[in-house]
Design an enzyme around this catalytic site. Sequence first.
Site, mmCIF file in Angstrom:
data_model
loop_
_atom_site.group_PDB
_atom_site.id
_atom_site.type_symbol
_atom_site.label_atom_id
_atom_site.label_comp_id
_atom_site.label_asym_id
_atom_site.label_seq_id
_atom_site.Cartn_x
_atom_site.Cartn_y
_atom_site.Cartn_z
ATOM 1 N N ARG A 7 9.071 -32.526 12.251
ATOM 2 C CA ARG A 7 8.087 -32.353 13.131
ATOM 3 C C ARG A 7 7.151 -31.111 12.734
ATOM 4 N NH1 ARG A 7 12.591 -30.500 15.352
ATOM 5 N NH2 ARG A 7 12.581 -28.467 16.600
ATOM 6 N N HIS A 8 7.823 -30.323 12.094
ATOM 7 C CA HIS A 8 7.068 -29.042 11.509
ATOM 8 C C HIS A 8 6.209 -29.169 10.476
ATOM 9 C CE1 HIS A 8 10.199 -26.922 14.143
ATOM 10 N NE2 HIS A 8 11.198 -27.437 13.568
ATOM 11 N N CYS A 42 3.181 -2.861 3.993
ATOM 12 C CA CYS A 42 2.430 -1.716 4.369
ATOM 13 C C CYS A 42 3.031 -1.137 5.454
ATOM 14 C CB CYS A 42 0.863 -2.181 4.681
ATOM 15 S SG CYS A 42 0.944 -3.068 6.313
ATOM 16 N N GLY A 43 2.468 0.018 6.080
ATOM 17 C CA GLY A 43 3.339 0.782 7.045
ATOM 18 C C GLY A 43 3.922 0.013 8.051
ATOM 19 N N THR A 44 3.023 -0.843 8.756
ATOM 20 C CA THR A 44 3.562 -1.525 9.703
ATOM 21 C C THR A 44 3.694 -2.947 9.277
ATOM 22 O OG1 THR A 44 1.111 -2.241 10.407
ATOM 23 C CG2 THR A 44 1.928 -0.307 11.444
ATOM 24 N N HIS A 101 10.383 -23.418 10.285
ATOM 25 C CA HIS A 101 9.415 -23.923 11.170
ATOM 26 C C HIS A 101 8.096 -23.972 10.569
ATOM 27 C CE1 HIS A 101 12.033 -23.838 15.162
ATOM 28 N NE2 HIS A 101 12.841 -24.281 13.815
ATOM 29 N N ASP A 121 0.894 -1.275 -0.016
ATOM 30 C CA ASP A 121 0.115 0.005 -0.053
ATOM 31 C C ASP A 121 0.851 1.142 -0.045
ATOM 32 O OD1 ASP A 121 0.929 0.333 2.466
ATOM 33 O OD2 ASP A 121 -1.075 0.285 3.344
ATOM 34 N N HIS A 122 0.188 2.335 0.295
ATOM 35 C CA HIS A 122 1.399 3.579 0.190
ATOM 36 C C HIS A 122 2.090 3.707 1.191
ATOM 37 C CE1 HIS A 122 -2.186 4.114 2.555
ATOM 38 N NE2 HIS A 122 -1.816 4.900 3.291
ATOM 39 N N ILE A 149 1.477 -5.228 9.305
ATOM 40 C CA ILE A 149 0.375 -5.888 10.343
ATOM 41 C C ILE A 149 -0.942 -5.852 9.242
ATOM 42 C CG2 ILE A 149 -1.074 -6.021 12.191
ATOM 43 C CD1 ILE A 149 1.173 -4.211 13.543
ATOM 44 N N GLY A 150 -1.262 -4.812 8.709
ATOM 45 C CA GLY A 150 -2.614 -5.162 8.047
ATOM 46 C C GLY A 150 -2.524 -6.097 6.844
HETATM 47 C C1 RB5 Z 1 -2.051 3.146 6.309
HETATM 48 O O1 RB5 Z 1 -1.767 4.528 6.742
HETATM 49 C C2 RB5 Z 1 -1.670 2.020 7.308
HETATM 50 O O2 RB5 Z 1 -2.434 2.031 8.021
HETATM 51 C C3 RB5 Z 1 -1.101 0.932 6.630
HETATM 52 O O3 RB5 Z 1 0.154 1.127 5.829
HETATM 53 C C4 RB5 Z 1 -0.757 -0.556 7.635
HETATM 54 O O4 RB5 Z 1 0.128 -0.039 8.480
HETATM 55 C C5 RB5 Z 1 -1.603 -1.025 8.228
HETATM 56 O O5 RB5 Z 1 -1.552 -1.984 8.846
#
Ligand code: RB5
Length: 149
Positions: free
Chosen positions: A136-137, A69-71, A102, A12-13, A73-74
Amino acid sequence: MGEMLKVAIACDHGGFALKKTLMPFIAELGYTTVDMGCMSEESVDYPDIAFPIAEAVAKGEFYRGIVVCGTGIGVSICANKVKGIRCALCGDVVSARLTREHNDSNMLALGGRIIGTELAKEIVKTWLSTEFAGGRHARRIEKISKYEG
Ligand code: RB5
């Protein structure tokens, strides 16, 4: 070793700058990179980016997939909703190695606003070159597949 293998990459951005840096680096490692968007730093919703690449990896269209993405995580949350995907969010090289050994992860998620460029390159290099340990994995991966149905 990676010759001819296609690696898909999408962002993403928030991950755009890191993706642009990683694409030539992955090519230097001997892989063919396929850019699945986004194509600018204009704001986009990460699910719109993460689901298509994860579905393509799950269908076997690519050797592996990388999402940024930024983190991280998303995109990792989204990718892991797709059946057959084991997406690992990594912020260090040891995790990158161990998730291949693993978890046989087939996708890697990175946080473009969290980790530096050189660390991201080391994570990608390690993740792409480390083999699954099996044993095992493999039994544990089978349990995940069984749960998915
Ligand atoms: C975008 O602003 C941000 O929320 C996205 O890149 C990401 O970090 C989401 O998990």
